[in-house]
Design an enzyme around this catalytic site. Structure first.
Site, short mmCIF file in Angstrom:
data_model
loop_
_atom_site.label_atom_id
_atom_site.label_comp_id
_atom_site.label_asym_id
_atom_site.label_seq_id
_atom_site.Cartn_x
_atom_site.Cartn_y
_atom_site.Cartn_z
N ALA A 168 32.52 -65.49 49.32
CA ALA A 168 33.45 -66.36 50.04
C ALA A 168 32.99 -66.52 51.48
CB ALA A 168 34.85 -65.76 49.99
N GLY A 207 32.82 -63.66 45.72
CA GLY A 207 33.30 -64.87 45.07
C GLY A 207 32.25 -65.53 44.21
N GLU A 215 32.43 -63.72 40.99
CA GLU A 215 33.65 -64.16 40.31
C GLU A 215 33.48 -65.56 39.73
OE1 GLU A 215 37.30 -62.02 42.59
OE2 GLU A 215 36.04 -63.28 43.84
N GLU A 266 33.55 -56.76 48.11
CA GLU A 266 34.71 -56.99 48.96
C GLU A 266 35.25 -55.71 49.59
OE1 GLU A 266 34.80 -60.40 45.94
OE2 GLU A 266 34.29 -58.26 45.95
#
Length: 268
Positions: free
Chosen positions: A70, A115, A118, A138
């Site tokens: 992210a 991310g 993911e 994270e």
């Protein structure tokens, strides 16, 4: 076409298989998944889901990197009250990709972290470059995965192995990712996208309704108990008897043997 995410649909020319769409991330240098990119990914998922000419999908970040996570700078400016409102939007953006009712292959080069990992987890299969790095780091930022990592990763590789990756935030090389079951195929980096396209091309020739039903049955069954999953399977199984592909497949089997049917993807 978006500015950060592009959808390319193959037509059989220039090595692009007919019926295969590529969702391509185009936010150099690292394809950091900011809010704008998340929304363009949602729109891309809706586009390929509704386009009947698309029979299979490849997620691709380019030759150098899939997605390194992210946008941390964007996250750093958001407070608790904001994220209480926004967390569902983030999750649902990637969930739109997971719900594409067609086979999806992630073609991963460089990094699939946070991310990015993911995002790859939303696919049905993952093709990894032999020098790619995977992980959910994270925890090193004082947070946890927030776009499906704590849910899809343990379903894929088991809770203990997932907790190891999530608790430590460590990076995983391609060979270990293959051993863990996080990836399905490891190839040299120059072969990642062609390999994913070849996989998608095979699915694109298959019975579209049956493939969608198989995906719905497996994914839906994982969300509930066995009895609920069996009821879902029975319903989807019966529904396929209303498709032209079922007639084609069974007629071809009787007349020519297995594996020779040419499917249309049409209903009756």
């Amino acid at each position: 076409m978006g500015e950060l995410v592009q959808v390319e649909i193959g037509d059989g020319s220039d090595g692009a298989p007919s019926g295969v769409a590529t969702i391509r991330l185009t936010r150099p240098p690292m394809n950091a998944l900011n809010t704008a990119m998340q929304e363009e990914l949602r729109a891309a998922a809706e586009q390929v889901s509704s386009d009947g000419s698309v029979r299979a999908v490849v997620l691709f970040g380019g030759e150098k990197v899939f997605a390194a996570g992210a946008d941390v700078k964007e996250f750093a400016g958001q407070d608790h009250a904001y994220m209480l409102r926004d967390a569902h939007r983030l999750t649902s953006a990637l969930d739109a990709l997971a719900r594409i009712p067609k086979p999806v292959i992630a073609a991963v080069t460089g990094f699939a972290l946070g991310g990015g990992c993911e995002l790859a987890l939303t696919a049905d299969f993952r093709v990894s470059a032999d020098n790619a790095k995977w992980g959910q780091p994270e925890i090193l930022l004082g947070i946890i995965p927030g776009a499906g990592g704590t849910q899809r990763l343990p379903r894929l590789i088991g809770p203990a192995k997932a907790k190891d990756l999530i608790y430590t935030g460590r990076f995983v090389a391609a060979d270990e990712a293959l051993e863990l079951g996080l990836v399905d195929v490891v190839v040299p980096k120059d072969e990642v996208y062609p390999t994913a396209l070849a996989m998608a091309a095979k699915f694109a020739k298959g019975p579209a309704h049956a493939l969608a039903a198989a995906k719905a049955a497996v994914d839906g069954g994982l969300d509930g108990d066995l009895a609920s999953g069996l009821r879902l399977e029975a319903h989807l199984f019966a529904s396929l008897f209303a498709t032209e592909d079922r007639t084609i497949g069974m007629t071809s089997f009787i007349e020519n043997g297995p594996g020779k049917a040419v499917f249309t993807g049409a209903g009756e």
